[in-house]
Scaffold this motif. Structure first.
Motif, short mmCIF file in Angstrom:
data_model
loop_
_atom_site.label_atom_id
_atom_site.label_comp_id
_atom_site.label_asym_id
_atom_site.label_seq_id
_atom_site.Cartn_x
_atom_site.Cartn_y
_atom_site.Cartn_z
N LYS A 70 0.82 -1.20 0.00
CA LYS A 70 0.00 0.00 0.00
C LYS A 70 0.86 1.26 0.00
N GLU A 74 1.00 4.33 -2.72
CA GLU A 74 0.75 5.74 -2.42
C GLU A 74 1.89 6.62 -2.93
N ASP A 129 -9.04 6.87 3.25
CA ASP A 129 -8.91 6.38 1.87
C ASP A 129 -10.28 6.28 1.20
N GLU A 158 -6.87 1.55 -5.67
CA GLU A 158 -7.42 1.91 -4.36
C GLU A 158 -8.38 0.88 -3.76
N HIS A 161 -6.74 -0.94 -1.11
CA HIS A 161 -6.45 -0.19 0.12
C HIS A 161 -7.66 -0.17 1.06
FE LIG Z 1 -4.82 4.67 -0.89
#
Ligand SMILES: [Fe+2]
Ligand SMILES: [Fe+2]
Lengths: 318, 128
Positions: A70, A74, A129, A158, A161
């Motif tokens: 993750k 990012e 998020d 995403e 995440h």
């Molecule tokens: Fe994220």
């Protein structure tokens, strides 16, 4: 020679992915887009630094691996976005990274607060998020094409995440009594900041009108906050989290939520927004220190023949 | 000299590879690219790039995505629900599609499309 497009034409033509590096956009557009994308890029980087310690601190190998993937994502999002911003011809990537290091670069309010404990991680990984994803999905239709293209890849990634974040939340919320208490404490602390994620209501936001007139933004803060609450408030309840009494949230008959804005600390919010909030300054500085410590890596990549810099001891990021 | 050609179908879309042309310089390459690749298929913009400037690494030289089990970075691994938010469901759909394509040994569905297009465009170029 091409003539710079005037604002009237920009507004008329504004639509999803309508303008790119080949269009001679007026300075006002390029500055507004730069401000917006740089803020977004900075936020990706600062968010990554906030979560990085949990590559080590996560309680299991699976969680450590997921956190490392993750954090890597990012940082990648930040890089994609700096490229999209750089295309506007206002600032270079180096300028933007320097501004982030020297405290000029602005970023999301939630990333100005320290995150020390494992049980806090779903506050970022799920709620923040999740809020960001609500906004990012609308930005696939932004008028600056390179920004929209960056959003394609970001939104692709995403989903992992947020599901990972929810999976940690579920684990804690269905864990021991102690874990349930700790996650509730974390929620009480983070919830007001999360509500401020979308900023003040639109009529107080200075940059909104222009950004939406030229198609950079396609949805206002109010609408996004509404969409966020619609999806995430029931989630919080599902995991037995008690919604704090303050800030008050009125639920209207038509399903609309109304956050009582006066219950939120806007002094702190604006302090945060100006990079004057002490814990946030500490985070900016610690990222700056990490960046400087590994400057030798960047230098040796650019000039491999130079060897290690004279006399300097190669540092590590932490 | 060989120039690789990338076509963008409409404003805001991606430039994707559609073939290549012989040309002595960039201007001629752009002209030939227009004739061969920009006439019949919807085209908003074309890029030409000198073939020799393109770097490549392929699946025979490397293992894309690594050699260890990386299921921890897929949305499908986490069994919370994704349908509560359309954008999460969409993200997972894209990931599922990518994983399926990866298993099937092709990058994505568009690729088959593009290959067919390339062949068609070449024929068109020859008859031009
Ligand atoms: Fe994220
Ligand atoms: Fe991100």
């Amino acid at each position: 020679m091409r003539v710079t497009m005037d604002i009237g034409t920009v507004e008329e033509r504004a639509g999803p992915r309508q303008f790119g590096p080949k269009d001679d956009m007026p300075e006002e557009y390029r500055k507004a887009a730069t401000r917006m994308i740089q803020f977004h890029a900075n936020s990706e980087i600062m968010g990554a630094y906030l979560e990085r310690p949990f590559i080590r601190q996560a309680p299991s190998l699976d969680r450590k691996l997921a956190f490392s993937a993750k954090v890597q994502d990012e940082i990648g999002h930040g890089q994609l976005l700096y490229r999209a911003a750089e295309n506007l011809g206002i600032k270079t990537r180096k300028q933007m990274l320097d501004e982030l290091a020297n405290g000029e670069g602005k970023f999301l309010n939630c990333f100005h607060y320290p995150m020390d404990h494992w049980w806090e991680t779903p506050m970022i990984g799920f709620f923040v998020d999740g809020a960001a994803m609500r906004r990012q999905a609308t930005l696939k239709n932004t008028s600056w094409e390179p920004y929209a293209h960056a959003m394609d890849k970001i939104c692709f990634e995403e989903g992992f995440h947020i599901k990972h974040g929810e999976s940690i939340l579920r684990e804690l919320a269905t864990g021991s009594r102690k874990e349930q208490e700790l996650v509730q404490e974390a929620f009480d602390e983070w919830w007001p900041r999360i509500l401020q994620f979308f900023g003040p209501t639109d009529d107080q936001s200075t940059h909104h009108d222009f950004a939406s007139a030229v198609g950079l933004k396609t949805m206002g803060n109010d609408e996004l906050r509404q969409a966020f609450l619609n999806a995430y408030l029931p989630k919080a309840r599902k995991y037995g989290l008690e919604i704090p009494e303050y800030p008050r949230i009125h639920e209207h008959n038509d399903g609309r939520y109304e956050v009582v804005e006066d219950d939120l600390d806007w002094n702190e919010f604006w302090q945060v927004a100006k990079n004057d909030f002490e814990p946030g300054v500490a985070q900016i500085d610690s990222r700056k220190a990490a960046r400087e410590a590994v400057a030798w890596v960047r230098e040796s990549m650019e000039t491999p023949s130079a060897g290690s810099s004279a006399g300097g001891v190669p540092g590590a990021a932490d | 000299m060989i120039w690789e050609v990338f076509r963008q179908e409409a404003r805001g879309k991606y430039h994707t590879h559609c073939g290549n042309v012989h040309a002595p310089d960039k201007e001629m390459a752009l002209m030939f690219a227009q004739i061969q690749h920009g006439r019949r298929r919807p085209t908003h913009s074309l890029w030409v790039v000198p073939g020799e400037e393109i770097g490549e690494v392929d699946a025979e030289e490397t293992t894309f995505g690594g050699t260890t089990d990386k299921s921890y970075r897929w949305a499908m691994t986490f069994n919370t629900d994704e349908d509560f938010a359309e954008e999460i469901a969409a993200s997972q759909r894209e990931q599922e599609q990518a994983e399926r394509a990866d298993r099937a040994g092709e990058s994505d569905e568009d690729e088959a499309d593009e290959t067919a297009t390339g062949a068609e465009a070449t024929e068109e170029g020859e008859s031009a």
